[in-house]
Design an enzyme around this catalytic site. Sequence first.
Site, mmCIF file in Angstrom:
data_model
loop_
_atom_site.group_PDB
_atom_site.id
_atom_site.type_symbol
_atom_site.label_atom_id
_atom_site.label_comp_id
_atom_site.label_asym_id
_atom_site.label_seq_id
_atom_site.Cartn_x
_atom_site.Cartn_y
_atom_site.Cartn_z
ATOM 1 N N ASP A 98 0.815 -1.423 0.020
ATOM 2 C CA ASP A 98 0.009 0.114 -0.065
ATOM 3 C C ASP A 98 0.819 1.199 0.010
ATOM 4 O O ASP A 98 0.457 2.172 0.580
ATOM 5 C CB ASP A 98 -0.926 0.163 1.268
ATOM 6 C CG ASP A 98 -1.620 -1.260 1.523
ATOM 7 O OD1 ASP A 98 -2.375 -1.544 0.428
ATOM 8 O OD2 ASP A 98 -2.000 -1.818 2.588
ATOM 9 N N HIS B 227 -4.134 -2.206 -6.393
ATOM 10 C CA HIS B 227 -3.550 -0.944 -6.639
ATOM 11 C C HIS B 227 -4.652 0.080 -6.856
ATOM 12 O O HIS B 227 -5.491 -0.275 -7.538
ATOM 13 C CB HIS B 227 -2.865 -1.172 -7.868
ATOM 14 C CG HIS B 227 -1.391 -1.914 -7.819
ATOM 15 N ND1 HIS B 227 -0.620 -1.664 -6.673
ATOM 16 C CD2 HIS B 227 -1.019 -2.705 -8.733
ATOM 17 C CE1 HIS B 227 0.392 -2.328 -6.959
ATOM 18 N NE2 HIS B 227 0.263 -3.061 -8.111
HETATM 19 P P1 GDP Z 1 -0.467 0.277 -3.992
HETATM 20 O O1 GDP Z 1 -1.321 -1.176 -3.817
HETATM 21 O O2 GDP Z 1 1.109 -0.067 -3.294
HETATM 22 O O3 GDP Z 1 -0.487 0.749 -5.177
HETATM 23 O O4 GDP Z 1 -1.135 0.816 -2.653
HETATM 24 P P2 GDP Z 1 -2.595 1.252 -2.668
HETATM 25 O O5 GDP Z 1 -3.311 1.969 -3.790
HETATM 26 O O6 GDP Z 1 -3.375 0.407 -1.799
HETATM 27 O O7 GDP Z 1 -2.707 2.597 -1.689
HETATM 28 C C1 GDP Z 1 -2.255 3.906 -2.005
HETATM 29 C C2 GDP Z 1 -3.286 4.953 -1.837
HETATM 30 O O8 GDP Z 1 -2.743 6.167 -1.655
HETATM 31 C C3 GDP Z 1 -4.403 4.957 -2.902
HETATM 32 O O9 GDP Z 1 -5.595 5.438 -2.414
HETATM 33 C C4 GDP Z 1 -3.717 6.047 -3.684
HETATM 34 O O10 GDP Z 1 -4.839 6.813 -4.453
HETATM 35 C C5 GDP Z 1 -3.211 6.811 -2.672
HETATM 36 N N1 GDP Z 1 -1.919 7.667 -3.198
HETATM 37 C C6 GDP Z 1 -0.904 7.362 -3.954
HETATM 38 N N2 GDP Z 1 0.002 8.459 -3.918
HETATM 39 C C7 GDP Z 1 -0.369 9.223 -3.071
HETATM 40 C C8 GDP Z 1 0.080 10.591 -2.827
HETATM 41 O O11 GDP Z 1 1.177 10.887 -3.144
HETATM 42 N N3 GDP Z 1 -0.684 11.318 -2.009
HETATM 43 C C9 GDP Z 1 -1.821 10.718 -1.512
HETATM 44 N N4 GDP Z 1 -2.712 11.766 -0.556
HETATM 45 N N5 GDP Z 1 -2.302 9.603 -1.927
HETATM 46 C C10 GDP Z 1 -1.559 8.806 -2.582
#
Ligand code: GDP
Length: 427
Positions: free
Chosen positions: A12, A40
């Site tokens: 995440d 993701h």
């Molecule tokens: P992944 O599995 O590593 O892709 O992570 P997830 O998608 O589960 O969690 C990442 C969350 O953070 C998602 O809701 C994204 O939209 C959000 N996100 C990613 N980068 C950023 C950022 O730079 N700032 C903010 N506020 N949210 C982000």
Amino acid sequence: MVRAIVGANWGDEGKGKITDVLAADSDMVIRFQGGSNAGHTIINNYGKFALHQLPSGVFFEHITNIIGNGVALSVENFIKEINSLVERGVPKPHILVSDRAQIVMPYHILFDCYEEERLGKNSFGSTKSGIAPFYSDKFSKIGFQVNELYDDVDALKEKIDRILEVKNAIIRNVYHKEELKSEDIFNKLMEYKELLEPYVASTFDIVHDAVTSGKKVLLEGQLGSLKDTDFGIYPMVTSSNTIAGYGAVGAGGIPPYEIKDVITVVKAYSSAVGAGEFVSEIHDEAVANELRKRGGDGGEFGATTGRPRRMGWLDLVATRYGCKVQGATQVAFTVLDVLGYLDEIPVCVAYELDGKRIDYFPSTTKLKRAKPILEVLPGWKCDIRGIKKYEDLPENCRKYIEFAEKAVGVPFKMISNGPKREDIIYR
Ligand code: GDP
């Protein structure tokens, strides 16, 4: 040129977004491990999407997306996700499934549920997607590779019978649930055969040719270093290797020395799903709740399960280790904007183990006894979303980044200051 995007922490970290940013400049995006047990989140021109099984390159028409042989393939989720993209206006993605990928069987999901139920309070907190039973069967050599669906029907039937003998003995004697019928499993596989037909390919040569002809190939990891079966917080890990090194195996056709760039995603604070060691966890519920509520995009809740994530401060010991394990060549530092509300930001700079200060990440039995040593950095108290240049970030924000970069020892080349594709600062 092969690049990998992987996580340094518990998952995440925002890999989906970074993959989406970098995919635009790739010819091929390959998922190399894991299944549809994690998600993701991607926000782009088409809307907000949670991808579980599909590679993140599916939003670009010029990209060949591949489900590699290392993946746990849920045929149902695969088809469902493709359909849901198309329904929402995304052009039908170009996607191939390795003929060596293995299939998550309906009984893998059942066994995952039954076992968690049996373990009760000692359960792993599994997402119940069948991943652990799937990989167990793969290595016990009783899994089904996609190519088997298109082979001799009698051989398939004979194999199902042989497998169910053991599965049913366990169901009968250990779980006391309804036994499986060969015919049902066979019919299910025939259904999968038809659904997968348009996508199946001998991807080994396709990938190998792409790599040797200099195409831009992106390997997409799921979860993070600390959930790796070997290097993570065993046994509270996932059942596959989440590290870039495994990309050479799980993506198929990639010589290990071709992976030149390992973009390791590090989150500006920590979060974890499920049980397991988490030294920098915030135990003050009010403080954790505030961060959870503001975290990510709309709160820190599992993209697949909706479960609230456990919250913690940036753990530089775990992150340094996580980056080493990945062989990180650069870091993408994400969700930094979320911390803008804090007056002061604690970061974990070392651990205390049996009264001694340590700066390495120990194996699980020792990790259980480790306590965080925190240092407090000043906050920047403003919203940094929308900022495009590194120099324009508030001084304390730059200091936070540089403090982490120094401790981790890998250049932080990308700073993500918002969930959207364009919320990214290059250094
Ligand atoms: P992944 O599995 O590593 O892709 O992570 P997830 O998608 O589960 O969690 C990442 C969350 O953070 C998602 O809701 C994204 O939209 C959000 N996100 C990613 N980068 C950023 C950022 O730079 N700032 C903010 N506020 N949210 C982000």
